[in-house]
Motif scaffolding. Structure first.
Motif, PDB file in Angstrom:
ATOM      1  N   ASP A  61       0.604   7.495 -10.059  1.00  0.00           N
ATOM      2  CA  ASP A  61       0.440   6.541 -11.158  1.00  0.00           C
ATOM      3  C   ASP A  61      -1.000   6.033 -11.225  1.00  0.00           C
ATOM      4  OD1 ASP A  61       1.206   4.934 -13.299  1.00  0.00           O
ATOM      5  OD2 ASP A  61       1.710   3.261 -12.001  1.00  0.00           O
ATOM      6  N   GLN A  62      -1.600   5.763 -10.069  1.00  0.00           N
ATOM      7  CA  GLN A  62      -2.993   5.319 -10.036  1.00  0.00           C
ATOM      8  C   GLN A  62      -3.915   6.393 -10.588  1.00  0.00           C
ATOM      9  OE1 GLN A  62      -3.566   4.320  -5.918  1.00  0.00           O
ATOM     10  NE2 GLN A  62      -2.514   2.344  -6.078  1.00  0.00           N
ATOM     11  N   ARG A  63      -3.642   7.641 -10.259  1.00  0.00           N
ATOM     12  CA  ARG A  63      -4.475   8.721 -10.771  1.00  0.00           C
ATOM     13  C   ARG A  63      -4.314   8.877 -12.273  1.00  0.00           C
ATOM     14  NH1 ARG A  63      -4.978  14.313  -7.573  1.00  0.00           N
ATOM     15  NH2 ARG A  63      -6.005  12.787  -6.215  1.00  0.00           N
TER      16      ARG A  63
ATOM     17  N   THR B 185       3.229   5.902  -6.574  1.00  0.00           N
ATOM     18  CA  THR B 185       2.149   4.929  -6.762  1.00  0.00           C
ATOM     19  C   THR B 185       0.801   5.621  -6.793  1.00  0.00           C
ATOM     20  OG1 THR B 185       3.449   3.236  -5.618  1.00  0.00           O
ATOM     21  CG2 THR B 185       1.088   2.841  -5.837  1.00  0.00           C
ATOM     22  N   LEU B 186       0.585   6.574  -5.879  1.00  0.00           N
ATOM     23  CA  LEU B 186      -0.676   7.311  -5.876  1.00  0.00           C
ATOM     24  C   LEU B 186      -0.845   8.122  -7.159  1.00  0.00           C
ATOM     25  CD1 LEU B 186      -0.661   8.570  -2.175  1.00  0.00           C
ATOM     26  CD2 LEU B 186      -2.128   6.785  -3.155  1.00  0.00           C
TER      27      LEU B 186
ATOM     28  N   SER C  61      -3.431   6.546 -14.366  1.00  0.00           N
ATOM     29  CA  SER C  61      -4.020   5.380 -15.016  1.00  0.00           C
ATOM     30  C   SER C  61      -5.540   5.494 -15.077  1.00  0.00           C
ATOM     31  CB  SER C  61      -3.625   4.101 -14.274  1.00  0.00           C
ATOM     32  OG  SER C  61      -2.227   3.922 -14.303  1.00  0.00           O
ATOM     33  N   SER C  62      -6.169   5.942 -13.968  1.00  0.00           N
ATOM     34  CA  SER C  62      -7.623   6.089 -13.966  1.00  0.00           C
ATOM     35  C   SER C  62      -8.063   7.189 -14.921  1.00  0.00           C
ATOM     36  CB  SER C  62      -8.121   6.395 -12.552  1.00  0.00           C
ATOM     37  OG  SER C  62      -7.583   7.623 -12.082  1.00  0.00           O
TER      38      SER C  62
ATOM     39  N   SER D 227       0.833  -1.198   0.000  1.00  0.00           N
ATOM     40  CA  SER D 227       0.000   0.000   0.000  1.00  0.00           C
ATOM     41  C   SER D 227       0.874   1.256   0.000  1.00  0.00           C
ATOM     42  CB  SER D 227      -0.881   0.006   1.252  1.00  0.00           C
ATOM     43  OG  SER D 227      -1.409   1.289   1.487  1.00  0.00           O
TER      44      SER D 227
END
Length: 362
Positions: free
Chosen positions: A345-347, A342-343, A349-350, A17
């Motif tokens: 990258d997630q944003r 990571t946070l 990607s979404s 996480s």
């Protein structure tokens, strides 16, 4: 980026996480802050070594991604999520570099006038304004390139230009950040050695974080590339030693002698089997290159070996506590960078999925 397509049946990078990773990094940073009050010299050396090791990950990831943008290959598809994460981590490198400056006079003899360097070298290269200018321009350049790669906005021409920038920048900062710890020592191949080591670090990270994806998509290519870069780094380091030691160069030979005695000599003893033997001998076997568990072991060993190598290279004159301070610094930088990346990258990607969904509706 052509390597950004991720098959749905393969996992994302095996990173815990982002909040847990960030907390671990923050805890290490707090311990370092306490250490500044108790052992400022050890923390200064530890932070420098931690920065040298950690910066290899995002810079190496950017270099590998740029190479793939210009050449292609299934290895880039296999390594894409890890390299993308590494490229985003470059955004925080200027902050970590700025924290080197409070201890600059502890780390570099030229920063306090203690180095016996040629006047022209001191005037044009080994001084604080040039050190800051070269470092920040290079790091901000890598950060911009990393952001463009992460958003897929660079393109072939941009990647080609960025590779040229990378080649110049890595040669300059390698000498200033590492070699100038002892300005009497010279090595014309040092920039190339560090550039190869950075790529080796990024490949080791791919092997450690995503071995199953690497094997499934690229077969043994990641292991083969790790073998090639380990051979390159070992060859450049060994040839430099042979030339200096047997070339009637007493000043440079003394540099090596200072790093083989006592506490610090143990680091090169540990670095050799981990950063050289493990990737070279291990990845020479097809069975190892095709095994996710074996590749993860080789990747982790290589990363630890690079840390030991940089400790051996940089700090023979530092206090013994610089070694644990370097480990804490590496944990702090890696934890904070990977958590934030990571946070982000997630944003990204979404956001990309939403754009693709709107396009399909139209």
């Amino acid at each position: 980026m052509s390597a950004s397509i991720s098959p749905p049946d393969l996992p994302a990078p095996l990173v815990p996480s982002p909040w847990i990773v960030s907390f671990v990094g923050l805890a290490a940073a707090v311990l370092l802050a306490v250490g500044v009050a108790l052992e400022p010299r050890a923390v200064a050396w530890g932070w420098l070594v931690g920065f040298l090791v950690w910066s290899s990950a995002p810079i190496g990831a950017i270099a590998l991604t740029l190479i793939h943008e210009t050449t292609g290959g299934r290895w880039g598809l296999a390594a894409a999520p890890t390299l993308r994460l590494g490229a985003i981590c470059a955004l925080m490198l200027p902050v970590y570099f700025a924290l080197v400056f409070p201890g600059l006079k502890i780390l570099y003899p030229w920063a306090n006038g203690g180095a016996q360097t040629a006047p022209d070298v001191a005037h044009f290269y080994f001084n604080v304004p040039v050190f800051a200018s070269v470092g920040f321009v290079s790091l901000f350049g890598w950060a911009v390139i990393g952001a463009l790669l992460a958003t897929g906005a660079l393109g072939l021409l941009g990647a080609s230009i960025a590779l040229v920038f990378h080649g110049f920048a890595v040669g300059l900062v390698a000498v200033q950040w590492m070699l100038s710890v002892d300005p009497q020592f010279s090595d014309s191949a040092f920039g190339a050695e560090i550039a190869v080591q950075q790529i080796m670090f990024a490949l080791a990270a791919v092997a450690a974080i995503q071995p199953r994806r690497a094997v499934a998509i690229a077969d043994g290519d990641i292991g083969g590339l790790l073998l090639a870069t380990a051979l390159g780094a070992f060859y450049l380091g060994l040839m430099t030693f042979i030339v200096k030691w047997y070339g009637d160069q007493p000043v440079d030979a003394a540099w090596y002698l200072a790093r083989v005695h006592g506490f610090w000599g143990g680091f090169i003893v540990g670095a050799f089997p981990l950063a050289a033997v493990a990737p070279i001998v291990g990845c020479a076997w097809e069975r190892v290159r095709a095994s996710p568990a074996a590749m993860r072991t080789v990747g982790l060993a290589t990363i630890v070996g690079i840390l030991l190598h940089d400790l051996w290279f940089a700090v023979p004159a530092a206090p013994a506590l610089a070694a644990p301070a370097a480990v804490l610094s590496l944990i702090a930088m890696a934890g904070l960078s990977v958590g934030a990346a990571t946070l982000l990258d997630q944003r990204l990607s979404s956001r990309g999925r939403r754009v693709e969904a709107r396009g399909s509706v139209r």
